[in-house]
Design a protein around this motif. Structure first.
Motif, PDB file in Angstrom:
ATOM      1  N   SER A 121     -17.451  29.664  52.036  1.00  8.74           N
ATOM      2  CA  SER A 121     -18.774  30.077  52.497  1.00  8.74           C
ATOM      3  C   SER A 121     -18.722  30.598  53.930  1.00  8.74           C
ATOM      4  CB  SER A 121     -19.764  28.917  52.404  1.00  8.74           C
ATOM      5  OG  SER A 121     -19.449  27.962  53.376  1.00  8.74           O
ATOM      6  N   TYR A 125     -19.309  35.151  57.692  1.00  7.01           N
ATOM      7  CA  TYR A 125     -19.559  35.355  59.128  1.00  7.01           C
ATOM      8  C   TYR A 125     -18.835  36.572  59.665  1.00  7.01           C
ATOM      9  CZ  TYR A 125     -22.313  31.319  59.904  1.00  7.01           C
ATOM     10  OH  TYR A 125     -23.339  30.447  59.867  1.00  7.01           O
ATOM     11  N   ILE A 128     -20.769  39.678  58.659  1.00  9.66           N
ATOM     12  CA  ILE A 128     -22.033  39.894  59.389  1.00  9.66           C
ATOM     13  C   ILE A 128     -21.744  40.304  60.820  1.00  9.66           C
ATOM     14  CG2 ILE A 128     -24.211  38.890  60.086  1.00  9.66           C
ATOM     15  CD1 ILE A 128     -24.086  36.952  58.016  1.00  9.66           C
ATOM     16  N   TRP A 132     -22.745  43.786  62.733  1.00  8.08           N
ATOM     17  CA  TRP A 132     -23.644  43.821  63.882  1.00  8.08           C
ATOM     18  C   TRP A 132     -22.922  44.372  65.114  1.00  8.08           C
ATOM     19  CZ3 TRP A 132     -23.892  41.233  68.639  1.00  8.08           C
ATOM     20  CH2 TRP A 132     -25.091  41.397  69.322  1.00  8.08           C
ATOM     21  N   PHE A 140     -24.173  47.956  59.589  1.00  8.52           N
ATOM     22  CA  PHE A 140     -25.160  46.885  59.561  1.00  8.52           C
ATOM     23  C   PHE A 140     -25.752  46.734  58.162  1.00  8.52           C
ATOM     24  CE2 PHE A 140     -29.320  45.045  60.784  1.00  8.52           C
ATOM     25  CZ  PHE A 140     -28.805  43.852  61.238  1.00  8.52           C
ATOM     26  N   MET A 144     -25.654  43.386  55.869  1.00  2.44           N
ATOM     27  CA  MET A 144     -26.843  42.732  55.329  1.00  2.44           C
ATOM     28  C   MET A 144     -26.715  42.552  53.817  1.00  2.44           C
ATOM     29  SD  MET A 144     -29.122  41.952  57.492  1.00  2.44           S
ATOM     30  CE  MET A 144     -28.183  41.565  58.911  1.00  2.44           C
ATOM     31  N   GLU A 154     -23.241  32.125  46.076  1.00  8.77           N
ATOM     32  CA  GLU A 154     -22.648  30.844  46.416  1.00  8.77           C
ATOM     33  C   GLU A 154     -23.366  29.701  45.714  1.00  8.77           C
ATOM     34  OE1 GLU A 154     -20.779  30.821  50.455  1.00  8.77           O
ATOM     35  OE2 GLU A 154     -22.570  29.583  50.561  1.00  8.77           O
TER      36      GLU A 154
ATOM     37  N   ASN B  26     -28.098  36.656  75.000  1.00  6.11           N
ATOM     38  CA  ASN B  26     -28.117  37.383  73.739  1.00  6.11           C
ATOM     39  C   ASN B  26     -28.428  36.412  72.597  1.00  6.11           C
ATOM     40  OD1 ASN B  26     -27.479  38.833  71.463  1.00  6.11           O
ATOM     41  ND2 ASN B  26     -25.812  39.935  72.456  1.00  6.11           N
ATOM     42  N   VAL B  28     -27.989  36.643  69.479  1.00  7.03           N
ATOM     43  CA  VAL B  28     -26.906  36.543  68.496  1.00  7.03           C
ATOM     44  C   VAL B  28     -25.833  35.582  68.997  1.00  7.03           C
ATOM     45  CG1 VAL B  28     -25.083  37.825  67.340  1.00  7.03           C
ATOM     46  CG2 VAL B  28     -27.335  38.815  67.564  1.00  7.03           C
ATOM     47  N   TYR B  29     -25.537  35.668  70.308  1.00  4.09           N
ATOM     48  CA  TYR B  29     -24.582  34.723  70.884  1.00  4.09           C
ATOM     49  C   TYR B  29     -25.106  33.297  70.747  1.00  4.09           C
ATOM     50  CZ  TYR B  29     -21.368  38.035  73.065  1.00  4.09           C
ATOM     51  OH  TYR B  29     -20.430  38.980  73.279  1.00  4.09           O
ATOM     52  N   LEU B  32     -24.518  32.093  67.326  1.00  3.54           N
ATOM     53  CA  LEU B  32     -23.101  31.827  67.063  1.00  3.54           C
ATOM     54  C   LEU B  32     -22.645  30.548  67.764  1.00  3.54           C
ATOM     55  CD1 LEU B  32     -21.625  35.409  67.173  1.00  3.54           C
ATOM     56  CD2 LEU B  32     -21.907  33.934  65.209  1.00  3.54           C
ATOM     57  N   VAL B  35     -23.526  27.717  65.686  1.00  2.00           N
ATOM     58  CA  VAL B  35     -22.520  27.537  64.626  1.00  2.00           C
ATOM     59  C   VAL B  35     -21.350  26.703  65.158  1.00  2.00           C
ATOM     60  CG1 VAL B  35     -20.829  28.731  63.213  1.00  2.00           C
ATOM     61  CG2 VAL B  35     -23.123  29.649  63.413  1.00  2.00           C
ATOM     62  N   TYR B  61     -25.338  23.863  56.715  1.00  2.00           N
ATOM     63  CA  TYR B  61     -25.873  24.447  57.941  1.00  2.00           C
ATOM     64  C   TYR B  61     -25.126  25.697  58.348  1.00  2.00           C
ATOM     65  CZ  TYR B  61     -29.284  20.917  58.516  1.00  2.00           C
ATOM     66  OH  TYR B  61     -30.376  20.149  58.316  1.00  2.00           O
ATOM     67  N   VAL B  62     -23.779  25.631  58.336  1.00  2.00           N
ATOM     68  CA  VAL B  62     -23.021  26.812  58.760  1.00  2.00           C
ATOM     69  C   VAL B  62     -23.001  27.849  57.648  1.00  2.00           C
ATOM     70  CG1 VAL B  62     -20.808  27.611  59.579  1.00  2.00           C
ATOM     71  CG2 VAL B  62     -21.633  25.410  60.295  1.00  2.00           C
ATOM     72  N   GLY B  63     -22.739  27.394  56.414  1.00  2.00           N
ATOM     73  CA  GLY B  63     -22.553  28.340  55.325  1.00  2.00           C
ATOM     74  C   GLY B  63     -23.823  28.984  54.835  1.00  2.00           C
ATOM     75  N   MET B  66     -27.374  28.950  58.867  1.00  2.00           N
ATOM     76  CA  MET B  66     -27.107  29.793  60.033  1.00  2.00           C
ATOM     77  C   MET B  66     -26.865  31.247  59.632  1.00  2.00           C
ATOM     78  SD  MET B  66     -27.738  28.089  62.528  1.00  2.00           S
ATOM     79  CE  MET B  66     -27.334  29.359  63.699  1.00  2.00           C
ATOM     80  N   VAL B  67     -26.405  31.474  58.406  1.00  2.00           N
ATOM     81  CA  VAL B  67     -26.250  32.861  57.954  1.00  2.00           C
ATOM     82  C   VAL B  67     -27.615  33.537  57.921  1.00  2.00           C
ATOM     83  CG1 VAL B  67     -25.592  34.304  56.017  1.00  2.00           C
ATOM     84  CG2 VAL B  67     -24.172  32.400  56.646  1.00  2.00           C
ATOM     85  N   LEU B  68     -28.609  32.806  57.384  1.00  2.00           N
ATOM     86  CA  LEU B  68     -29.954  33.379  57.329  1.00  2.00           C
ATOM     87  C   LEU B  68     -30.529  33.548  58.733  1.00  2.00           C
ATOM     88  CD1 LEU B  68     -31.366  31.531  54.239  1.00  2.00           C
ATOM     89  CD2 LEU B  68     -30.381  33.788  54.402  1.00  2.00           C
ATOM     90  N   LEU B  70     -28.812  34.143  61.497  1.00  2.00           N
ATOM     91  CA  LEU B  70     -28.171  35.329  62.072  1.00  2.00           C
ATOM     92  C   LEU B  70     -28.781  36.593  61.498  1.00  2.00           C
ATOM     93  CD1 LEU B  70     -24.330  34.837  62.280  1.00  2.00           C
ATOM     94  CD2 LEU B  70     -25.873  35.468  64.078  1.00  2.00           C
ATOM     95  N   PHE B  71     -29.000  36.556  60.198  1.00  2.00           N
ATOM     96  CA  PHE B  71     -29.651  37.637  59.479  1.00  2.00           C
ATOM     97  C   PHE B  71     -30.926  38.059  60.199  1.00  2.00           C
ATOM     98  CE2 PHE B  71     -30.919  39.587  55.557  1.00  2.00           C
ATOM     99  CZ  PHE B  71     -29.785  39.599  54.784  1.00  2.00           C
ATOM    100  N   MET B  74     -30.439  39.205  63.962  1.00  2.00           N
ATOM    101  CA  MET B  74     -29.872  40.549  64.085  1.00  2.00           C
ATOM    102  C   MET B  74     -30.886  41.614  63.705  1.00  2.00           C
ATOM    103  SD  MET B  74     -26.105  40.052  62.563  1.00  2.00           S
ATOM    104  CE  MET B  74     -24.844  39.196  63.471  1.00  2.00           C
ATOM    105  N   MET B  75     -31.756  41.293  62.764  1.00  2.00           N
ATOM    106  CA  MET B  75     -32.749  42.283  62.331  1.00  2.00           C
ATOM    107  C   MET B  75     -33.807  42.480  63.410  1.00  2.00           C
ATOM    108  SD  MET B  75     -32.251  43.245  59.087  1.00  2.00           S
ATOM    109  CE  MET B  75     -33.523  43.197  57.845  1.00  2.00           C
TER     110      MET B  75
END
Lengths: 333, 203
Positions: A121, A125, A128, A132, A140, A144, A154, B26, B28-29, B32, B35, B61-63, B66-68, B70-71, B74-75
């Motif tokens: 999983s 990262y 993504i 980005w 990008f 997405m 998953e 930032n 995004v930072y 991360l 994470v 949480y990570v898998g 946090m993916v969502l 970041l999603f 970033m958007m």
């Protein structure tokens, strides 16, 4: 102190003994892919470099390493370079718990199945971050698409693994293989047939391979998340993708096809060669899919994942649980 | 000895990344670093021999979460400048709230409640200890009702989240895949047999 140093050196040796063969298999897998798809298209495939074109991939790798690494303007330099490494690390880390035979396993941990699920999983990262950090619309969009797809599939994958967990009664990969003893009819692919099919298809979707390769979708978004990558970082992405494919094949072997167990234990003994043979078969399926099926449309991918696979897995988990509770199992030792 | 080195390295990494989450400019930072935070706390849990919780922390949480995150981060095009405008004006109120929270935490989390003599170092488990099995046994026997109530609450949350985003839009065209797969060749394709037209050959 000396003992721990020896232990450390021995562990590093064992890690290298897995990582280097995996890397070489990736090279040979790329060659096999080009050759097999070539034959399916009635072409010859690569046949110039070395005997039968066997060194083609190495030539490609050297070419990629020699090439300049181009950083797009206003790309995030740090994350741009980091992204391929983040993709590669979990792809190789998951190999730590794969049992090649009853004794040949780097770390025989209790929660091996969960560890594998967690590691696979993490691969998202890299994708993504690459999308980005490239500061490119196509990259990008690809990132997405890939993220949504991986997160969706998953869930189905996790549920399929729950079925395996119920049938084997353990999270340890060696114990899972040992629970399938007694010939080909006792392997889990038969009692867990829907979960097996869903697991492998989800695995194809997780690795962003055809027919689920919309993350790259060259007809729509050029090359998706790695459109801005060149040279060595691109090679690392490539390596990670193929290492992940071989990993999914190895996991399907371990969880559903009896790992190192022989299909007819009375006639032929168990051997780690069986593991490699079965993994090879699943790897071949990847290539077969790629040259057979047209690419899925994105909304169809999402529908398949959420509305078809997840309900089927939930129902089959109940069926497996019933089979275990009611002792309707023919495979249990 | 080695365990202590590992623990303090991880603890330092955890605190540093937690600080970076709130201080990174930032977004995004920041995500991360969060994470990294989860990762190091999972590693600390592994030191406590609770491998199930550690791996599930990474898995969930990570898998997924946090993916969502970041999603979304970033958007969104977060413009930091307007967010900082009222900084000086809100600073006194913020300080007051922070001081109150700090005082409360000091009262609760002091050494008299969580000191070393209250919590001695955990005894190492036997080699055949299986954290997943132990947790499962406790969860499905002793705590089965709280567990199931939590599950039902989560289910309600899922249904509510879907219901909130579900809008009836009758003008939108969509396909019914069931109908699509039932289509036969005869419905779509008509083979017309036409006699070949003879053309007068001019001589």
């Amino acid at each position: 102190m000396n003992d721990s140093l020896i232990y450390l050196a021995w562990t590093v040796t064992k890690i290298l003994a897995i990582v280097i063969p995996v890397t070489i298999s990736v090279a040979m897998f790329v060659y096999a892919e080009r050759k097999v798809i070539g034959f399916m298209h009635s072409r010859m495939g690569p046949n110039r470099v070395g005997p039968l074109g066997l060194f083609q991939t190495f030539a490609d790798v050297f070419k990629l390493i020699m090439k300049e690494v181009i950083l797009p303007t206003s790309a995030n330099r740090f994350l741009f370079i980091l992204a391929p490494l983040i993709t590669l690390a979990p792809a190789l880390a998951a190999w730590a718990v794969i049992p090649f035979s009853a004794k040949m396993v780097l770390t025989n941990i209790n929660a091996g199945l969960l560890y594998v699920l967690a590691m696979t999983s993490l691969g998202v990262y890299g994708i993504i971050i690459a999308g980005w950090a490239s500061n490119s619309k196509y990259a990008f969009l690809g990132a997405m698409r890939s993220a949504a797809q991986i997160v969706s599939y998953e869930i189905a994958m996790g549920f399929a693994l729950v079925g395996v967990l119920i049938a084997a009664g353990s999270l340890n990969l060696v114990e899972i293989v040992e629970a399938q003893q007694g010939g080909v009819w006792n392997w889990f692919f038969l009692p867990l047939l829907p979960l097996f099919v869903i697991y492998f298809i989800s695995g194809v979707a997780e690795t962003n391979r055809a027919p689920f390769d919309v993350a790259e979708g060259e007809s729509e978004i050029v090359a998706g998340f790695h459109v801005e990558y060149s040279g060595a970082p691109f090679a690392v992405f490539f390596l990670a993708e193929y290492a992940n494919m071989i990993l999914i094949a190895a996991l399907s072997t371990t969880l559903f096809a009896g790992g190192w167990l022989s299909p007819f234990p009375a006639l032929i003994p168990d051997h780690s060669l069986w593991f490699f043979l079965k993994t090879f078969f699943f790897c071949f399926l990847y290539l077969w899919f790629r040259s057979t099926f047209p690419r899925y449309r994105y909304d169809q991918i999402m529908r398949l994942g959420w509305k078809v696979f997840i309900p089927i897995t939930i129902v089959w988990i109940l069926v497996v649980a019933l089979m275990v509770v009611q002792q309707w199992l023919w495979w249990a030792p | 000895m080695l365990e202590q080195i590992v623990f303090f390295t991880l603890a330092a990494a955890l605190v540093a990344s937690a600080l970076a989450v709130i201080s990174a400019r930032n977004p995004v930072y920041a995500a991360l670093f969060l994470v990294l935070c989860f990762f190091t706390s999972a590693a600390i849990w592994l030191l406590l021999e609770v491998e199930f919780l550690a791996i599930v922390l990474i898995l969930v949480y990570v898998g997924a979460v946090m993916v969502l995150f970041l999603f979304v981060v970033m958007m969104l095009d977060v413009n930091v400048a307007p967010l900082k405008e009222g900084f000086a004006r809100y600073l006194p109120v913020g300080l007051l709230v922070a001081a109150a929270m700090l005082a409360e935490m000091l009262l609760v989390l002091g050494a008299q409640r969580f000191g070393l003599e209250r919590f001695p170092a955990p005894v190492p488990n036997p080699p055949d200890y299986n954290n997943t099995r132990e947790l499962g046994e406790v969860l499905y026997t002793q705590y089965v009702y709280p567990f199931e109530i939590a599950a039902v609450i989560l289910l309600v949350a899922i249904v509510a989240a879907i219901a909130l985003t579900l809008r009836r839009r009758p003008q939108v065209k969509h396909q019914t895949p069931a109908k699509q797969v039932q289509v036969k060749r005869e419905d779509r394709l008509k083979i017309v047999s036409m006699p070949a037209e003879k053309r007068e050959v001019e001589s």
